[in-house]
Write a protein that holds these residues in place. Structure first.
Motif, short mmCIF file in Angstrom:
data_model
loop_
_atom_site.label_atom_id
_atom_site.label_comp_id
_atom_site.label_asym_id
_atom_site.label_seq_id
_atom_site.Cartn_x
_atom_site.Cartn_y
_atom_site.Cartn_z
N ARG A 89 33.63 -17.24 19.99
CA ARG A 89 32.08 -17.23 20.18
C ARG A 89 31.42 -16.54 19.24
NH1 ARG A 89 33.55 -20.09 23.59
NH2 ARG A 89 33.34 -20.02 25.60
N THR A 101 20.30 -20.62 26.64
CA THR A 101 21.78 -20.42 26.24
C THR A 101 22.49 -21.47 25.63
OG1 THR A 101 23.96 -20.06 27.16
CG2 THR A 101 22.26 -21.38 28.78
N TYR A 108 25.74 -23.15 35.16
CA TYR A 108 25.02 -22.44 34.61
C TYR A 108 23.97 -23.10 33.30
CZ TYR A 108 23.56 -18.58 31.23
OH TYR A 108 22.94 -17.88 30.24
N CYS A 144 39.69 -18.62 22.74
CA CYS A 144 38.08 -19.01 22.68
C CYS A 144 37.31 -18.42 21.55
CB CYS A 144 37.36 -18.85 23.73
SG CYS A 144 37.71 -19.89 25.20
N PHE A 186 41.42 -15.05 28.39
CA PHE A 186 41.38 -16.29 29.49
C PHE A 186 41.52 -17.64 28.51
CE2 PHE A 186 38.22 -13.84 32.31
CZ PHE A 186 39.01 -13.53 33.12
N ASP A 192 34.66 -22.98 30.57
CA ASP A 192 34.77 -22.21 29.23
C ASP A 192 34.76 -23.17 28.10
OD1 ASP A 192 33.97 -19.73 29.52
OD2 ASP A 192 35.99 -18.92 29.40
N SER A 205 23.67 -15.57 35.36
CA SER A 205 24.11 -16.12 34.27
C SER A 205 25.69 -15.86 33.79
CB SER A 205 23.42 -15.36 33.21
OG SER A 205 23.72 -14.03 33.00
N LEU A 258 34.19 -5.29 28.78
CA LEU A 258 35.49 -5.06 29.46
C LEU A 258 36.30 -4.31 28.58
CD1 LEU A 258 35.75 -8.26 31.46
CD2 LEU A 258 35.52 -6.19 32.42
N LYS A 309 42.08 -9.17 30.36
CA LYS A 309 42.67 -10.59 30.29
C LYS A 309 42.44 -11.31 29.47
CE LYS A 309 43.74 -10.80 35.47
NZ LYS A 309 43.10 -9.64 36.15
N ARG A 345 39.72 -19.89 31.92
CA ARG A 345 38.62 -19.71 32.96
C ARG A 345 37.82 -20.88 32.98
NH1 ARG A 345 34.22 -15.16 31.70
NH2 ARG A 345 33.32 -16.61 30.35
N ASN A 395 26.34 -15.50 22.40
CA ASN A 395 26.69 -14.25 23.11
C ASN A 395 26.15 -12.91 22.72
OD1 ASN A 395 28.76 -16.40 23.70
ND2 ASN A 395 29.93 -15.02 24.66
N THR A 420 31.58 -8.70 33.89
CA THR A 420 32.61 -10.06 33.39
C THR A 420 32.67 -10.36 31.91
OG1 THR A 420 30.67 -11.43 33.41
CG2 THR A 420 31.82 -11.11 35.49
N HIS A 421 31.64 -9.67 31.20
CA HIS A 421 31.64 -10.01 29.69
C HIS A 421 32.83 -9.25 28.99
CE1 HIS A 421 27.59 -10.82 31.04
NE2 HIS A 421 27.84 -11.95 30.17
N LEU A 422 33.21 -9.97 27.89
CA LEU A 422 34.58 -9.47 27.00
C LEU A 422 34.31 -8.17 26.46
CD1 LEU A 422 37.39 -10.22 26.07
CD2 LEU A 422 36.34 -11.27 24.14
O1 LIG Z 1 37.93 -10.41 30.62
C1 LIG Z 1 37.53 -11.69 29.89
C2 LIG Z 1 36.10 -12.00 29.70
C3 LIG Z 1 36.05 -13.14 28.73
N1 LIG Z 1 36.92 -13.50 28.10
C4 LIG Z 1 36.50 -14.52 27.32
O2 LIG Z 1 35.86 -14.11 26.24
C5 LIG Z 1 35.01 -15.21 25.85
C6 LIG Z 1 33.24 -14.59 25.93
O3 LIG Z 1 33.06 -14.50 27.28
P1 LIG Z 1 32.07 -13.51 27.90
O4 LIG Z 1 31.81 -12.25 27.39
O5 LIG Z 1 32.23 -13.74 29.57
O6 LIG Z 1 30.77 -14.71 27.83
P2 LIG Z 1 30.60 -16.09 27.93
O7 LIG Z 1 31.22 -16.63 29.16
O8 LIG Z 1 30.72 -16.79 26.62
O9 LIG Z 1 28.93 -16.20 28.24
C7 LIG Z 1 28.18 -15.37 27.47
O10 LIG Z 1 27.63 -16.19 26.58
C8 LIG Z 1 26.92 -17.44 26.75
C9 LIG Z 1 26.36 -18.19 25.60
O11 LIG Z 1 27.48 -18.63 24.60
C10 LIG Z 1 25.62 -17.28 27.76
O12 LIG Z 1 25.05 -18.20 28.10
C11 LIG Z 1 26.11 -16.40 29.03
O13 LIG Z 1 24.92 -16.15 29.69
C12 LIG Z 1 26.89 -15.05 28.69
O14 LIG Z 1 27.32 -14.48 29.75
C13 LIG Z 1 35.08 -16.43 26.69
O15 LIG Z 1 35.77 -17.20 25.90
C14 LIG Z 1 35.91 -15.98 27.81
O16 LIG Z 1 36.75 -16.73 28.26
C15 LIG Z 1 38.36 -13.16 28.32
O17 LIG Z 1 39.14 -13.79 27.77
N2 LIG Z 1 38.57 -12.23 29.37
#
Ligand SMILES: O=c1ccn([C@@H]2O[C@H](COP(=O)(O)OP(=O)(O)O[C@H]3O[C@H](CO)[C@@H](O)[C@H](O)[C@H]3O)[C@@H](O)[C@H]2O)c(=O)[nH]1
Ligand SMILES: NC(=O)c1ccc[n+]([C@@H]2O[C@H](COP(=O)([O-])OP(=O)(O)OC[C@H]3O[C@@H](n4cnc5c(N)ncnc54)[C@H](O)[C@@H]3O)[C@@H](O)[C@H]2O)c1
Length: 334
Positions: free
Chosen positions: A228, A124, A148, A226, A215, A292, A84, A200, A213, A289, A177, A195-197
């Protein structure tokens, strides 16, 4: 929201040793359901399910699945097992199609061959792609911007056709999220690599990472980052119980969004994490990234109206605090 006590039912939870699955397992058990977890542990943790009955198996392995159905009475399946990570899916779509689509096909075929026709599926917000309207309701068009999301949409299509052809009854829950942790503080978001914000940011606050970071700072949003919709994992868990009760009482196969209906930018999340932790979180601006969308915010009116679901954790400070509570206890071990 009415959560009734379970009549005796056995639920197979595929991917139940993972982050969301382990929270749902706990809620199912609290409500009197019998649970069997199936997980290959590629990303899950046995410690997250205590002494819940467990089978180590891969949903790609049809023979192993058949054995599980031979040896256990199963009334319904909840299916969390998938890859995911949005960014990884752009680089390795093959892994995602194999695990998420072919794996789910195996699982559904085995269910139906064994007379089990109730399924709750983890979908999702990534099925929508770049939304034309905010908040996003379930009838918004679906055009995923990453593999995905495409694999989850492919499964949703499969469920629809299997429902028509073979009488499969399903509810597909499109989570936005997932965030936070159970208040007990003993299970939480434990991905490796993370990998999730939110995790991290919290690991950075704990001093386990040097920085977070951001993104992309050039998105068409007020602060350029972005947006969410973050939903507490236990609110997701409650929705699974309601969805199961709906299918058991003859409710229709359908799709529901699950989100809080409020959007937070990457910078908002980092600021809130700083407030919650009382630590300065160093950030570095980085390129976008791949895959996104700029903004994902849910309308969850349909599940509120039809199943009476109400999120209990609406405040982002409260959601991040629950995650911080878990990270403080477990962060240094990961
Ligand atoms: O180091 C990081 C990690 C993430 N982000 C940003 O933070 C936001 C959230 O990212 P992340 O926490 O990685 O979650 P998503 O990529 O939005 O995905 C999650 O949320 C989705 C639904 O919105 C699900 O489908 C996915 O499985 C789940 O991982 C996004 O805009 C990313 O670009 C950063 O800026 N820096
Ligand atoms: N975390 C989110 O924000 C989010 C948002 C929307 C949808 N989802 C979906 O919810 C589900 C759970 O997400 P999560 O964050 O808990 O992920 P996770 O990686 O923590 O949990 C998934 C679990 O499935 C297991 N698994 C993976 N492939 C398997 C296979 N082939 N056979 C058996 N077990 C397998 C993993 O070991 C892991 O325990 C996933 O389907 C995901 O796509 C998650």
């Amino acid at each position: 929201m009415k959560i009734r006590k379970a009549v005796h039912m056995n639920i197979l939870v595929c991917g139940g040793a993972g982050y969301i699955g382990s929270h749902v397992v706990r809620q199912l058990q609290n409500r009197g359901y019998e649970v069997l977890v199936l997980d290959n542990l590629v990303n899950g943790h046995l410690s997250a399910i205590g002494n819940t009955p467990f089978v180590k198996a891969d949903i790609m392995n049809k023979r192993a699945l058949q054995q599980v159905f031979d040896q256990n009475r199963i009334d319904a399946v909840m299916h969390f097992a998938a890859f995911s990570i949005v960014g990884e899916s752009v680089k390795r779509p093959d892994l995602y199609y194999r695990n998420n689509v072919a794996g789910t096909l195996n699982l559904i075929q085995t269910m139906l061959e064994n007379g089990v026709n109730k399924l709750i599926f983890s979908s999702t917000a990534a099925v929508y792609g770049e939304p034309g309207e905010i908040p996003i309701s379930e009838d918004h068009c679906t055009k995923p911007t990453n593999p995905y999301g495409a694999t989850k949409l492919a499964v949703e299509e499969m469920l629809k056709w299997f429902s028509q052809a073979y009488g499969l009854n399903y509810i597909s829950l499109r989570y936005f999220n997932a965030a936070g942790a159970d208040e007990a503080g003993d299970i939480g978001e434990d991905h490796n690599p993370e990998t999730h914000l939110i995790p991290l940011a919290l690991k950075t606050a704990l001093g386990l990472l040097p920085e977070v970071k951001i993104f992309g700072t050039d998105y068409p949003t007020p602060d350029g980052t972005c947006i969410r919709d973050y939903i507490h994992v236990n609110d997701l868990a409650n929705a699974h119980i309601l969805a199961l009760q709906s299918l058991v009482s003859g409710g229709k196969s359908t799709v529901y969004n699950l989100g809080n209906g409020s959007g937070f930018s990457v910078r908002d999340i980092i600021k809130t994490a700083q407030k919650v932790t009382g630590k300065l979180i160093r950030v570095v601006e980085a390129p976008r990234r791949a895959g996104d969308p700029a903004v994902l915010v849910a309308s969850a009116e349909k599940i509120k109206r039809e199943l009476g679901w109400q999120p209990q954790f609406r405040d982002i400070h409260q959601i991040i605090s629950s995650a911080w509570h878990w990270h403080c206890r477990h962060g240094k071990e990961s």
